[in-house]
Motif scaffolding. Structure first.
Motif, PDB file in Angstrom:
ATOM      1  N   HIS A 268       0.851  -1.202   0.000  1.00  0.00           N
ATOM      2  CA  HIS A 268       0.000   0.000   0.000  1.00  0.00           C
ATOM      3  C   HIS A 268       0.884   1.249   0.000  1.00  0.00           C
ATOM      4  CE1 HIS A 268      -3.588  -2.415   1.121  1.00  0.00           C
ATOM      5  NE2 HIS A 268      -2.710  -3.141   1.812  1.00  0.00           N
TER       6      HIS A 268
ATOM      7  N   GLU B 111      -2.890   8.500  -8.398  1.00  0.00           N
ATOM      8  CA  GLU B 111      -3.433   7.193  -8.036  1.00  0.00           C
ATOM      9  C   GLU B 111      -2.926   6.109  -8.968  1.00  0.00           C
ATOM     10  OE1 GLU B 111      -7.816   5.081  -7.442  1.00  0.00           O
ATOM     11  OE2 GLU B 111      -7.657   7.265  -7.629  1.00  0.00           O
TER      12      GLU B 111
ATOM     13  N   LEU C 243      -0.570   2.943  -7.770  1.00  0.00           N
ATOM     14  CA  LEU C 243      -1.021   1.564  -7.968  1.00  0.00           C
ATOM     15  C   LEU C 243       0.034   0.762  -8.716  1.00  0.00           C
ATOM     16  CD1 LEU C 243      -3.287  -0.498  -7.695  1.00  0.00           C
ATOM     17  CD2 LEU C 243      -4.225   0.342  -9.875  1.00  0.00           C
TER      18      LEU C 243
ATOM     19  N   ASP D 226       2.295  -2.275  -6.938  1.00  0.00           N
ATOM     20  CA  ASP D 226       2.191  -3.633  -7.481  1.00  0.00           C
ATOM     21  C   ASP D 226       3.566  -4.180  -7.831  1.00  0.00           C
ATOM     22  OD1 ASP D 226       0.172  -5.677  -8.314  1.00  0.00           O
ATOM     23  OD2 ASP D 226       1.215  -5.446 -10.248  1.00  0.00           O
TER      24      ASP D 226
ATOM     25  N   PHE E 298      -1.976  -2.285  -4.059  1.00  0.00           N
ATOM     26  CA  PHE E 298      -3.271  -1.625  -3.897  1.00  0.00           C
ATOM     27  C   PHE E 298      -3.168  -0.107  -3.996  1.00  0.00           C
ATOM     28  CE2 PHE E 298      -4.006  -5.782  -2.229  1.00  0.00           C
ATOM     29  CZ  PHE E 298      -5.355  -6.033  -2.411  1.00  0.00           C
ATOM     30  N   GLY E 299      -1.931   0.399  -4.160  1.00  0.00           N
ATOM     31  CA  GLY E 299      -1.767   1.838  -4.245  1.00  0.00           C
ATOM     32  C   GLY E 299      -2.348   2.533  -3.034  1.00  0.00           C
TER      33      GLY E 299
ATOM     34  N   GLN F 228      -5.659   2.741  -2.529  1.00  0.00           N
ATOM     35  CA  GLN F 228      -7.064   2.341  -2.492  1.00  0.00           C
ATOM     36  C   GLN F 228      -7.556   1.987  -1.088  1.00  0.00           C
ATOM     37  OE1 GLN F 228      -7.319  -0.875  -5.297  1.00  0.00           O
ATOM     38  NE2 GLN F 228      -6.972   0.443  -7.090  1.00  0.00           N
TER      39      GLN F 228
END
Length: 525
Positions: free
Chosen positions: A445, A452, A456, A460, A485-486, A488
């Motif tokens: 994360h 964004e 992400l 990843d 999940f960046g 999120q």
């Protein structure tokens, strides 16, 4: 120390149930002035309930026969059991000859003595016994008839077993191996048998004196100058190897701290407490005390969240310094308690152990224990280590909450595993090796700063890079995946962070958002 006073103990009054090959000893200390004096003290012997310490004292002007006499003295234990009252002369059993207690019956009603009471006094050397009267005093001693016992010299001693079934005798008999040898006599059909030599294994070309037999009659202690050692006379032990009294293992020197460069003898053991006589500090011998120490593991295994005790937890304890050889395996009982056996470690040893803890439905864990052993004999694992277990909840349980793992850091805009990150990921590798059924999703994360899309993508790459590293360390590829999940799934929203007053606190919350999770997604069969 003059051999004239090698008058042997004893009877053991409490069970010394452990094999002497594994016992360890704390540092000895000399008993106080209530027992020891400027004279010489030796042959410590306890009453059945350990409340009275009998011993012999030599070179004391208060002795019945004067300074050059040897008398029986006794001291009662104080209420705390750790100290002694002022010693008293046992006048009713002392005369102007050499007197000593060499045994007590298990019921405490008979006391065995060097025979210095008959018509020939101590000219015809042997063993005597006195009965306890109704008022607690002792009757006049009577000679114990041991056929063909002929002691010509001044150097001799006895040991009488508490069940009064065997006598171990130290003297120079017929065809000895050395000086004083060890012999035995058994009580058969109401009579004592003639002394028999106990064999060449435990008898040397030197002298063997001061025998002491454990209550199980399988371990014999004695002092000798014929098997090498640290000084004048050392204390040895030998294990019985057959059904008779002539089969014994090779004598083993019990070593320091009991044995010294001086004269050490007259060992007596009561309730794992060891008493012996030594002249290590002075010209004349004193009585010393030490403790036989046996270490064992105890503790309680609990559920980490509820703190309820866990039954059936399995612990495997390995010695890191001995190629991870297994020291012990333990299972927790219905109350989560651990009750280990006695361990093969010595007093003041440094231990370095790996402890693997596992239970069905819980995450197995490894903990290391490094410590120096001391006077505390029960090693409480639940006080020293975190031994509580985390229950597995698929899709929820995070290994990062189970083990002590630091944040996984990367260089700016990089997904390359740094050395400090590898060190942390190695902890996950170890945990997965300890738990071969768990399947992990590694989730990376970021905080909300930056685009964004970029966050992400970068998270990843970092998640997959971390998973690939774990696979490179031997974990099967089908047990771990990496996913970014960046921004999120934030731990702290932008609104929450905006309300914080200081920049330092804002940065702390952003850092909490930048995290790596190791979620157990399923358990393999």
């Amino acid at each position: 120390m003059n051999k004239l006073y090698w008058l042997t103990t004893l009877v053991i009054f409490q069970s010394f149930l452990l094999n002497a090959q594994s016992w360890k000893i704390s540092d000895p200390y000399i008993l106080g002035s209530e027992v020891n004096s400027q004279a010489e003290e030796s042959t410590p012997l306890f009453s059945q309930d350990s409340s009275i310490l009998y011993f012999t004292r030599t070179y004391d002007t208060r002795n019945t026969g004067g300074e050059w006499d040897q008398d029986i003295w006794y001291s009662t234990r104080t209420e705390n059991g750790e100290s002694y009252n002022e010693a008293q002369n046992l006048k009713s059993l002392n005369n102007k000859f050499h007197n000593a207690v060499v045994g007590l019956s298990s019921d405490g009603n008979r006391i065995y003595l060097l025979d210095a009471y008959g018509g020939k006094k101590d000219q015809e050397k042997g063993l005597a016994v006195a009965e306890r009267n109704n008022n607690g005093s002792w009757s006049s001693p009577k000679r114990v008839d041991i056929p063909e016992l002929k002691i010509g010299g001044n150097f001799y001693g006895f040991y009488v077993s508490p069940d009064e079934k065997v006598i171990i005798i130290s003297y120079k008999g017929e065809a000895p191996v050395g000086e004083e040898d060890l012999y035995y006599s058994e009580f058969v059909n109401g009579l004592w048998t003639k002394p028999e030599h106990m064999g060449n294994v435990i008898n040397s070309t030197g002298y063997e004196i001061a025998p002491f037999l454990t209550s199980s009659k399988d371990t014999l202690f004695f002092s000798s100058n014929g098997f090498g050692g640290f000084g004048d006379a050392d204390i040895f032990y030998s294990i019985k190897t057959g059904s008779g009294w002539k089969s014994w293992s090779k004598p083993v020197n019990i070593g320091p701290p009991v044995n010294s460069s001086k004269f050490d003898a007259y060992i007596n053991i009561a309730n794992d407490v060891i008493y012996f006589s030594s002249n290590r500090d002075t010209l004349r011998s004193d009585i010393f005390k030490t403790k036989a120490i046996y270490y064992c593991f105890i503790g309680t295994i609990r559920d980490k969240e509820s703190l309820e005790p866990l039954e059936g937890a399995h612990l495997v304890i390995k010695n890191i310094e001995e190629d991870n050889n297994i020291v012990e395996e333990l299972y927790s009982d219905s109350q989560g308690k651990l009750n280990g056996k006695r361990l093969p470690f010595g007093y003041k040893d440094m231990i370095d152990l790996k402890i693997v803890i596992e239970r069905e439905g819980y995450i197995s864990k490894s903990v290391n224990l490094q410590m120096k052993l001391g006077d505390t004999t029960e090693i409480d694992l639940s006080n020293l280590l975190d031994v509580n277990l985390t229950k597995i909840e698929e899709g929820k349980t995070d290994l990062a909450d189970v083990i002590d793992i630091n944040p996984i850091y990367f260089d700016l805009n990089s997904s390359v595993i740094r050395p400090d990150a590898a060190k942390e990921l190695d902890k996950i590798v170890e945990m997965m090796n300890d738990n071969p059924k768990i399947v992990i999703e590694l989730r990376s994360h970021t905080d909300s700063r930056g685009s964004e899309k970029y966050n992400l993508w970068l998270s990843d790459r970092r998640a997959k890079s971390s998973a690939e590293y774990i696979v490179s360390q031997g974990i099967s590829v089908d047990r771990i995946t990496g996913k970014g999940f960046g921004q999120q799934v934030l731990e702290h929203s932008d609104e929450e962070i905006a309300k914080v007053k200081t920049e330092a606190e804002k940065e702390r919350l952003h850092q909490m958002n930048r995290r790596t999770e190791f979620i157990i997604v399923r358990m393999n069969k």
